[in-house]
Design a protein around this motif. Sequence first.
Motif, PDB file in Angstrom:
ATOM      1  N   GLU A 158       0.631  -1.487   0.304  1.00 59.44           N
ATOM      2  CA  GLU A 158      -0.313  -0.277  -0.326  1.00 59.44           C
ATOM      3  C   GLU A 158       1.299   1.330  -0.092  1.00 59.44           C
ATOM      4  O   GLU A 158       1.950   0.982   0.761  1.00 59.44           O
ATOM      5  CB  GLU A 158      -0.955   0.344   1.378  1.00 59.44           C
ATOM      6  CG  GLU A 158      -1.678  -1.204   1.500  1.00 59.44           C
ATOM      7  CD  GLU A 158      -2.278  -1.320   3.070  1.00 59.44           C
ATOM      8  OE1 GLU A 158      -2.336  -0.356   2.828  1.00 59.44           O
ATOM      9  OE2 GLU A 158      -2.561  -2.473   2.833  1.00 59.44           O
ATOM     10  N   VAL A 159       0.835   2.220  -1.225  1.00 60.46           N
ATOM     11  CA  VAL A 159       1.298   3.143  -0.733  1.00 60.46           C
ATOM     12  C   VAL A 159       0.455   4.291  -0.933  1.00 60.46           C
ATOM     13  O   VAL A 159      -0.577   4.370  -1.921  1.00 60.46           O
ATOM     14  CB  VAL A 159       2.431   3.568  -2.575  1.00 60.46           C
ATOM     15  CG1 VAL A 159       3.332   4.537  -2.193  1.00 60.46           C
ATOM     16  CG2 VAL A 159       2.894   2.126  -1.809  1.00 60.46           C
ATOM     17  N   LYS A 160       0.708   5.992  -0.194  1.00 61.66           N
ATOM     18  CA  LYS A 160      -0.334   6.577  -0.254  1.00 61.66           C
ATOM     19  C   LYS A 160       0.694   7.866  -0.130  1.00 61.66           C
ATOM     20  O   LYS A 160       2.030   7.798   0.548  1.00 61.66           O
ATOM     21  CB  LYS A 160      -0.811   6.148   1.715  1.00 61.66           C
ATOM     22  CG  LYS A 160      -1.775   8.330   1.543  1.00 61.66           C
ATOM     23  CD  LYS A 160      -2.220   8.247   2.944  1.00 61.66           C
ATOM     24  CE  LYS A 160      -1.646   7.661   4.127  1.00 61.66           C
ATOM     25  NZ  LYS A 160      -2.725   7.734   5.221  1.00 61.66           N
ATOM     26  N   ALA A 161       0.331   8.826  -1.054  1.00 65.94           N
ATOM     27  CA  ALA A 161       0.939   9.866  -1.267  1.00 65.94           C
ATOM     28  C   ALA A 161      -0.075  11.276  -0.865  1.00 65.94           C
ATOM     29  O   ALA A 161      -1.041  11.229   0.193  1.00 65.94           O
ATOM     30  CB  ALA A 161       1.140  10.411  -2.605  1.00 65.94           C
ATOM     31  N   PHE A 162       0.996  11.643  -0.237  1.00 66.54           N
ATOM     32  CA  PHE A 162       0.815  12.649   0.922  1.00 66.54           C
ATOM     33  C   PHE A 162       1.552  14.126   0.893  1.00 66.54           C
ATOM     34  O   PHE A 162       2.125  14.200   1.054  1.00 66.54           O
ATOM     35  CB  PHE A 162       0.261  12.271   2.406  1.00 66.54           C
ATOM     36  CG  PHE A 162       1.825  12.164   3.254  1.00 66.54           C
ATOM     37  CD1 PHE A 162       2.066  13.350   4.056  1.00 66.54           C
ATOM     38  CD2 PHE A 162       2.217  11.239   3.103  1.00 66.54           C
ATOM     39  CE1 PHE A 162       3.311  12.885   5.016  1.00 66.54           C
ATOM     40  CE2 PHE A 162       3.198  10.674   3.674  1.00 66.54           C
ATOM     41  CZ  PHE A 162       3.799  11.542   4.786  1.00 66.54           C
ATOM     42  N   ASP A 163       0.394  15.313   1.315  1.00 65.09           N
ATOM     43  CA  ASP A 163       1.145  16.628   1.740  1.00 65.09           C
ATOM     44  C   ASP A 163       1.465  16.981   3.218  1.00 65.09           C
ATOM     45  O   ASP A 163       1.252  17.034   4.379  1.00 65.09           O
ATOM     46  CB  ASP A 163       0.451  17.920   0.793  1.00 65.09           C
ATOM     47  CG  ASP A 163       0.155  17.452  -0.683  1.00 65.09           C
ATOM     48  OD1 ASP A 163       1.254  17.185  -0.905  1.00 65.09           O
ATOM     49  OD2 ASP A 163      -0.928  17.849  -1.767  1.00 65.09           O
ATOM     50  N   ILE A 164       2.537  17.508   3.132  1.00 65.41           N
ATOM     51  CA  ILE A 164       3.004  17.928   4.887  1.00 65.41           C
ATOM     52  C   ILE A 164       1.924  19.440   4.787  1.00 65.41           C
ATOM     53  O   ILE A 164       2.442  20.609   4.176  1.00 65.41           O
ATOM     54  CB  ILE A 164       4.089  18.365   4.830  1.00 65.41           C
ATOM     55  CG1 ILE A 164       4.786  16.747   4.764  1.00 65.41           C
ATOM     56  CG2 ILE A 164       4.920  19.092   6.044  1.00 65.41           C
ATOM     57  CD1 ILE A 164       6.247  16.623   5.182  1.00 65.41           C
ATOM     58  N   ASN A 165       1.122  19.896   5.694  1.00 64.46           N
ATOM     59  CA  ASN A 165       0.709  21.585   6.519  1.00 64.46           C
ATOM     60  C   ASN A 165       0.277  21.159   7.495  1.00 64.46           C
ATOM     61  O   ASN A 165      -0.873  20.671   8.514  1.00 64.46           O
ATOM     62  CB  ASN A 165      -0.589  21.145   5.013  1.00 64.46           C
ATOM     63  CG  ASN A 165      -1.047  22.335   5.129  1.00 64.46           C
ATOM     64  OD1 ASN A 165       0.021  23.601   5.646  1.00 64.46           O
ATOM     65  ND2 ASN A 165      -2.565  22.797   5.087  1.00 64.46           N
ATOM     66  N   PHE A 166       1.270  21.680   8.509  1.00 65.51           N
ATOM     67  CA  PHE A 166       0.912  21.593   9.863  1.00 65.51           C
ATOM     68  C   PHE A 166       0.621  23.036   9.846  1.00 65.51           C
ATOM     69  O   PHE A 166       1.162  24.050   9.425  1.00 65.51           O
ATOM     70  CB  PHE A 166       2.789  21.250  10.311  1.00 65.51           C
ATOM     71  CG  PHE A 166       2.734  19.502   9.800  1.00 65.51           C
ATOM     72  CD1 PHE A 166       1.346  18.904  10.440  1.00 65.51           C
ATOM     73  CD2 PHE A 166       4.133  19.789   9.418  1.00 65.51           C
ATOM     74  CE1 PHE A 166       2.394  16.932  10.242  1.00 65.51           C
ATOM     75  CE2 PHE A 166       4.681  17.718   9.753  1.00 65.51           C
ATOM     76  CZ  PHE A 166       3.725  16.683   9.745  1.00 65.51           C
TER      77      PHE A 166
END
Length: 212
Positions: free
Chosen positions: A84-92
């Motif tokens: 399973e591969v999931k792309a995500f953006d960092i937005n803290f």
Amino acid sequence: MYLSKLLLDPKNRQVQREISNRYELHRTLTAQFSEEKRPEIGLLYRLELANQQNIANIPLLVQTQCIPSWDDLFKAGMLTTCPEVKAFDINFSVGDRFYFRLFGNPTTRKIQPDRKSKRVGLYTTEEQQIWLQRKADQSGFEILGVDVRDFGLLESVKHKNEQKFIIKHLAVQFDGILRVTNVAKFTAAYTNGIGSAKAFGFGLLSLAKYVA
């Protein structure tokens, strides 16, 4: 950023060798990126062995800065299912709260009799909590609560110049709740990992949104 969940087959001989020698596991994971240099990959990983009993597979979490391909591992029989591969953006944002898990290598540097600096493990729960607090201060977050689980020393083998070296790392798992206090510092820590021995499966900071 990309987060992969790989289910390793404990019956596979290469898996058996590499879960007991994490330096070789790191080499295998890095080898799946043929065109990128190591700094571009940004590879962090963690074997999830803590709560496994009578396991049919071994979960391995891998975080990378470039898109991964695990096809060769699957073809070699190291994986029980397609990854399973999931792309995500960092937005803290400041004030964000998260449940976290960190498999860390709590150490400090001490001057030896030969005046050389050496990294040594921190073995008491109090020392380990102080280490985590220091990392939190450096990494732009505060700890709202934490449980500490000491896994003792993990051994790996490294071969260099036809010599065999046994390398031991103190392994401690921290599970708790944190709050972001500095976005830039926290983003850097999340991206690059926390603490030492990252090639041996330490440093990956896993987050889940906190629900009050």
